[in-house]
Design a protein around this motif. Structure first.
Motif, PDB file in Angstrom:
ATOM      1  N   ALA B  23      40.430  45.419  42.676  1.00  0.00           N
ATOM      2  CA  ALA B  23      40.900  46.707  43.194  1.00  0.00           C
ATOM      3  C   ALA B  23      39.725  47.560  43.644  1.00  0.00           C
ATOM      4  N   THR B  26      38.610  46.368  47.046  1.00  0.00           N
ATOM      5  CA  THR B  26      39.551  46.789  48.078  1.00  0.00           C
ATOM      6  C   THR B  26      39.384  48.267  48.410  1.00  0.00           C
ATOM      7  N   THR B  50      40.048  41.444  51.670  1.00  0.00           N
ATOM      8  CA  THR B  50      40.734  40.176  51.910  1.00  0.00           C
ATOM      9  C   THR B  50      39.963  38.980  51.371  1.00  0.00           C
ATOM     10  N   GLY B  53      38.643  40.788  47.035  1.00  0.00           N
ATOM     11  CA  GLY B  53      39.713  41.607  46.479  1.00  0.00           C
ATOM     12  C   GLY B  53      40.932  40.765  46.165  1.00  0.00           C
ATOM     13  N   THR B  54      41.368  40.021  47.191  1.00  0.00           N
ATOM     14  CA  THR B  54      42.507  39.123  46.983  1.00  0.00           C
ATOM     15  C   THR B  54      42.173  38.024  45.990  1.00  0.00           C
ATOM     16  N   ILE B  57      42.158  39.360  42.313  1.00  0.00           N
ATOM     17  CA  ILE B  57      43.474  39.727  41.774  1.00  0.00           C
ATOM     18  C   ILE B  57      44.342  38.480  41.610  1.00  0.00           C
TER      19      ILE B  57
END
Lengths: 93, 138
Positions: B23, B26, B50, B53-54, B57
């Motif tokens: 987070a 991002t 992208t 961050g992705t 998570i």
């Protein structure tokens, strides 16, 4: 104890993602040109997908995964369509 | 969050760390989108969200559900791979469209097609893109 740790970290992560989405929404409204708006829309799709993944961790149900996958696919398709529109549809014709 | 009470402590700590890292990256990318001056700088910023961050998570989700169900749950890898593969495609298309628009308006801040060709990196010919002499319509 573990529930408290998880609850706090998930809440902070969701707050960060919401602030990130707010920054992108500001640029989406303010953005000087159309390509900035398309860029922010693509970034907002990704952030919405991440918010749904964190929501899945918060509730502990696996349903949210499929919604996140669908949002990822639709975000890619719509961003590519908008980029192609910017390339072909407006300037030359 | 009553379902998380039976989670082992190391899994909770790892999930929290990955969530916060993802987070935070991002958010950093979104601040970059807000702060950078030109579009071609701005197009780099969301890739923070992208890529890791992705990734972070999705890894947090994998760790969480794997240690809850005591079996390996890896279908979040699908999201990570999909986002990693599709984001460069989207942003390359968008940057090329933006460059094409700037050239059609004869903006002096972007290199023209003739300059690119002289440097030896001739771009592939595009449909309706106008030639090097540059007589863009409207």
């Amino acid at each position: 104890m573990t529930a408290a740790i998880l609850l706090w970290s998930v809440s902070i992560a969701q707050a960060m993602l919401v602030i990130a989405m707010g920054c992108n929404a500001y640029r989406l409204i303010r953005g000087p040109r159309a390509q900035d708006r398309v860029l922010c829309l693509d970034a907002m799709y990704v952030i919405a997908m991440l918010l749904i993944l964190t929501m899945g961790i918060r509730t502990g149900s696996a349903i949210y995964f499929e919604a996140a996958l669908i949002i990822a696919v639709l975000g890619f398709a719509s961003s590519v369509a908008l980029a192609k529109f910017l390339m072909r549809g407006e300037v030359i014709e | 969050m009553s379902h998380a009470a039976e989670l082992p402590v190391w899994a909770a700590l790892l999930t929290s760390l990955l969530l916060l890292v993802g987070a935070g990256l991002t958010l950093l990318g979104a601040v970059g989108v807000l702060q950078f001056r030109s579009f071609f700088e701005r197009v780099h910023a969301p890739t923070l969200g992208t890529s890791w961050g992705t990734g972070a998570i999705a890894l947090a989700s994998i760790v969480f559900f794997s240690s809850l169900g005591t079996r390996l749950v890896v279908h979040e890898v699908l999201i990570g791979v999909f986002i990693t593969v599709t984001t460069p495609v989207t942003l390359m298309l968008l940057a090329r469209a933006a460059l094409h628009r700037e050239r059609a308006e004869e903006n002096p801040n972007v290199p023209s097609r003739a300059v690119m060709r002289r440097r030896g990196s001739a771009p592939a010919p595009e449909d309706g893109a106008g030639d090097a002499a540059g007589t863009p319509s409207s």
